[in-house]
Design a protein around this motif. Structure first.
Motif, PDB file in Angstrom:
ATOM      1  N   ALA A  41     -33.092  15.194  -1.851  1.00 17.89           N
ATOM      2  CA  ALA A  41     -32.364  13.818  -1.621  1.00 17.89           C
ATOM      3  C   ALA A  41     -30.932  14.152  -1.880  1.00 17.89           C
ATOM      4  O   ALA A  41     -29.986  13.264  -1.221  1.00 17.89           O
ATOM      5  CB  ALA A  41     -32.892  12.891  -2.248  1.00 17.89           C
ATOM      6  N   THR A  42     -30.468  14.773  -3.081  1.00 18.62           N
ATOM      7  CA  THR A  42     -29.065  14.727  -3.454  1.00 18.62           C
ATOM      8  C   THR A  42     -28.420  15.558  -2.175  1.00 18.62           C
ATOM      9  O   THR A  42     -27.305  15.138  -1.999  1.00 18.62           O
ATOM     10  CB  THR A  42     -29.110  15.827  -4.732  1.00 18.62           C
ATOM     11  N   LEU A  43     -28.936  16.620  -1.801  1.00 16.49           N
ATOM     12  CA  LEU A  43     -28.227  17.254  -0.637  1.00 16.49           C
ATOM     13  C   LEU A  43     -27.917  16.334   0.668  1.00 16.49           C
ATOM     14  O   LEU A  43     -26.783  16.331   1.114  1.00 16.49           O
ATOM     15  CB  LEU A  43     -29.086  18.548  -0.240  1.00 16.49           C
ATOM     16  N   GLU A  44     -29.023  15.444   0.937  1.00 13.07           N
ATOM     17  CA  GLU A  44     -28.846  14.518   1.938  1.00 13.07           C
ATOM     18  C   GLU A  44     -27.590  13.760   1.499  1.00 13.07           C
ATOM     19  O   GLU A  44     -26.883  13.379   2.507  1.00 13.07           O
ATOM     20  CB  GLU A  44     -30.027  13.726   2.311  1.00 13.07           C
ATOM     21  N   LEU A  45     -27.461  13.143   0.697  1.00  9.79           N
ATOM     22  CA  LEU A  45     -26.544  12.141   0.013  1.00  9.79           C
ATOM     23  C   LEU A  45     -25.117  12.685   0.193  1.00  9.79           C
ATOM     24  O   LEU A  45     -24.253  12.114   0.556  1.00  9.79           O
ATOM     25  CB  LEU A  45     -27.074  11.719  -1.520  1.00  9.79           C
ATOM     26  N   CYS A  47     -24.389  14.917   2.219  1.00  8.97           N
ATOM     27  CA  CYS A  47     -23.913  14.998   3.717  1.00  8.97           C
ATOM     28  C   CYS A  47     -23.776  13.684   4.446  1.00  8.97           C
ATOM     29  O   CYS A  47     -23.445  13.848   5.582  1.00  8.97           O
ATOM     30  CB  CYS A  47     -24.897  16.071   4.231  1.00  8.97           C
ATOM     31  N   ALA A  48     -24.288  12.650   3.710  1.00 11.35           N
ATOM     32  CA  ALA A  48     -24.281  11.457   4.423  1.00 11.35           C
ATOM     33  C   ALA A  48     -22.945  10.817   5.184  1.00 11.35           C
ATOM     34  O   ALA A  48     -21.964  11.147   4.568  1.00 11.35           O
ATOM     35  CB  ALA A  48     -24.729  10.272   3.391  1.00 11.35           C
ATOM     36  N   GLY A  49     -22.993  10.496   6.083  1.00 11.83           N
ATOM     37  CA  GLY A  49     -22.073   9.697   6.879  1.00 11.83           C
ATOM     38  C   GLY A  49     -21.162  10.783   7.596  1.00 11.83           C
ATOM     39  O   GLY A  49     -19.923  10.527   8.132  1.00 11.83           O
ATOM     40  N   LEU A  50     -21.430  12.119   7.427  1.00 16.85           N
ATOM     41  CA  LEU A  50     -20.609  12.951   7.926  1.00 16.85           C
ATOM     42  C   LEU A  50     -21.044  13.859   9.440  1.00 16.85           C
ATOM     43  O   LEU A  50     -22.388  13.704   9.416  1.00 16.85           O
ATOM     44  CB  LEU A  50     -20.261  14.197   6.975  1.00 16.85           C
ATOM     45  N   LEU A  67     -22.856  21.968   6.118  1.00 16.40           N
ATOM     46  CA  LEU A  67     -23.732  22.520   7.124  1.00 16.40           C
ATOM     47  C   LEU A  67     -24.402  23.763   6.987  1.00 16.40           C
ATOM     48  O   LEU A  67     -25.645  24.028   7.089  1.00 16.40           O
ATOM     49  CB  LEU A  67     -23.172  22.629   8.476  1.00 16.40           C
ATOM     50  N   GLY A  68     -23.786  24.887   6.399  1.00 12.59           N
ATOM     51  CA  GLY A  68     -24.012  26.119   6.060  1.00 12.59           C
ATOM     52  C   GLY A  68     -25.133  26.073   4.917  1.00 12.59           C
ATOM     53  O   GLY A  68     -26.054  26.666   4.894  1.00 12.59           O
ATOM     54  N   LEU A  69     -24.962  25.003   4.039  1.00 15.68           N
ATOM     55  CA  LEU A  69     -25.944  24.700   2.953  1.00 15.68           C
ATOM     56  C   LEU A  69     -27.221  24.278   3.630  1.00 15.68           C
ATOM     57  O   LEU A  69     -28.371  24.806   3.185  1.00 15.68           O
ATOM     58  CB  LEU A  69     -25.192  23.849   1.991  1.00 15.68           C
ATOM     59  N   VAL A  70     -26.930  23.456   4.450  1.00 18.49           N
ATOM     60  CA  VAL A  70     -28.299  22.698   5.106  1.00 18.49           C
ATOM     61  C   VAL A  70     -29.313  24.087   5.650  1.00 18.49           C
ATOM     62  O   VAL A  70     -30.279  24.031   5.691  1.00 18.49           O
ATOM     63  CB  VAL A  70     -27.908  21.592   6.006  1.00 18.49           C
ATOM     64  N   ALA A 170     -22.230  21.530  -2.985  1.00 19.04           N
ATOM     65  CA  ALA A 170     -22.154  20.333  -2.211  1.00 19.04           C
ATOM     66  C   ALA A 170     -21.172  19.180  -2.808  1.00 19.04           C
ATOM     67  O   ALA A 170     -20.441  18.473  -2.011  1.00 19.04           O
ATOM     68  CB  ALA A 170     -23.305  19.587  -1.831  1.00 19.04           C
ATOM     69  N   ASP A 171     -21.252  19.082  -4.109  1.00 12.71           N
ATOM     70  CA  ASP A 171     -20.498  18.034  -5.019  1.00 12.71           C
ATOM     71  C   ASP A 171     -19.022  18.357  -4.443  1.00 12.71           C
ATOM     72  O   ASP A 171     -18.228  17.488  -4.112  1.00 12.71           O
ATOM     73  CB  ASP A 171     -20.817  18.276  -6.450  1.00 12.71           C
ATOM     74  N   LEU A 172     -18.484  19.800  -4.842  1.00 17.02           N
ATOM     75  CA  LEU A 172     -17.220  19.942  -4.301  1.00 17.02           C
ATOM     76  C   LEU A 172     -16.698  20.191  -2.875  1.00 17.02           C
ATOM     77  O   LEU A 172     -15.664  19.597  -2.695  1.00 17.02           O
ATOM     78  CB  LEU A 172     -16.993  21.552  -4.966  1.00 17.02           C
ATOM     79  N   LEU A 173     -17.510  20.480  -2.249  1.00 19.15           N
ATOM     80  CA  LEU A 173     -17.213  20.286  -0.683  1.00 19.15           C
ATOM     81  C   LEU A 173     -17.117  18.983  -0.276  1.00 19.15           C
ATOM     82  O   LEU A 173     -16.025  18.661   0.571  1.00 19.15           O
ATOM     83  CB  LEU A 173     -18.480  21.062   0.146  1.00 19.15           C
ATOM     84  N   ARG A 174     -17.927  18.098  -0.676  1.00 18.22           N
ATOM     85  CA  ARG A 174     -17.895  16.559  -0.418  1.00 18.22           C
ATOM     86  C   ARG A 174     -16.628  15.982  -0.820  1.00 18.22           C
ATOM     87  O   ARG A 174     -15.936  15.280  -0.166  1.00 18.22           O
ATOM     88  CB  ARG A 174     -19.096  16.011  -0.615  1.00 18.22           C
TER      89      ARG A 174
END
Length: 183
Positions: A41-45, A47-50, A67-70, A170-174
């Motif tokens: 759920a954290t990964l989805e969060l 990425c949300a809205g992008l 996207l690469g992480l997904v 993902a935190d840093l990427l977002r």
């Protein structure tokens, strides 16, 4: 932030954050499954809205992107649950023997690529969830060419670690994409 962008919170209402619902007592299988679900759920969060921004790379020459992480985590789920534990002879979805980093390298900002990544990730997570709940116990084993014999318990712990590490990325990427931060 030096860019002058206002930091936006990805999630502000902790009372409604289902990631905080992981059991703290009870049967081990359910607790481990809850922790894995929270990491997913954290990964989805993150990425949300992008959309196309999911494919933005971190810093040259890295190919790291949300996207690469997904795509990577879809392959990780597939590897451990389908191939190792269920013994299915299925190829990875994104990486190959000749191009093991294609999960990241092939993460391009095309709607079809993005949709396929999410569909694959959700399908692999659903398979893993069914496998975990239908397994007779956490001591069932599979063989991995790299780690040797592994139990379902070990794979669940490994998956929580894998997601936790990549959710840090993902935190840093977002934050780099739009300044959004989260719990």
């Amino acid at each position: 932030m030096t860019s002058g962008r206002r930091r936006a919170a990805l999630f502000v209402d902790e009372e409604r954050d289902s990631r905080l619902d992981a059991r703290t007592t009870g049967e081990e299988r359910h607790m481990l499954a809850d922790f894995l679900a929270a990491q997913r759920a954290t990964l989805e969060l993150k990425c949300a809205g992008l959309e196309a921004e999911l494919a933005l790379r971190s810093v040259e020459p890295s190919t790291l992107s949300l996207l690469g992480l997904v795509r990577h985590l879809a392959d990780v789920e597939r590897r451990w649950f389908r191939r190792v534990l269920a013994g299915q002879d299925v190829p990875l979805l994104f990486g190959t023997d000749t191009h093991p980093d294609h999960d990241f390298d092939g993460a391009v900002p095309e709607p079809a690529v993005i949709a396929a990544a999410w569909e694959a990730w959700r399908a692999e997570a659903a398979f893993a969830d069914r496998f975990v709940m239908e397994a007779p116990d956490l001591d069932i084993e599979g063989h991995d060419g790299w780690r040797g014999t592994v139990s379902l318990r070990w794979v669940l712990i490994q998956m929580v670690e894998e997601y936790a590490r990549h959710n840090g990325h993902a935190d840093l990427l977002r934050e780099r994409i739009d300044g959004a931060i989260g719990v």
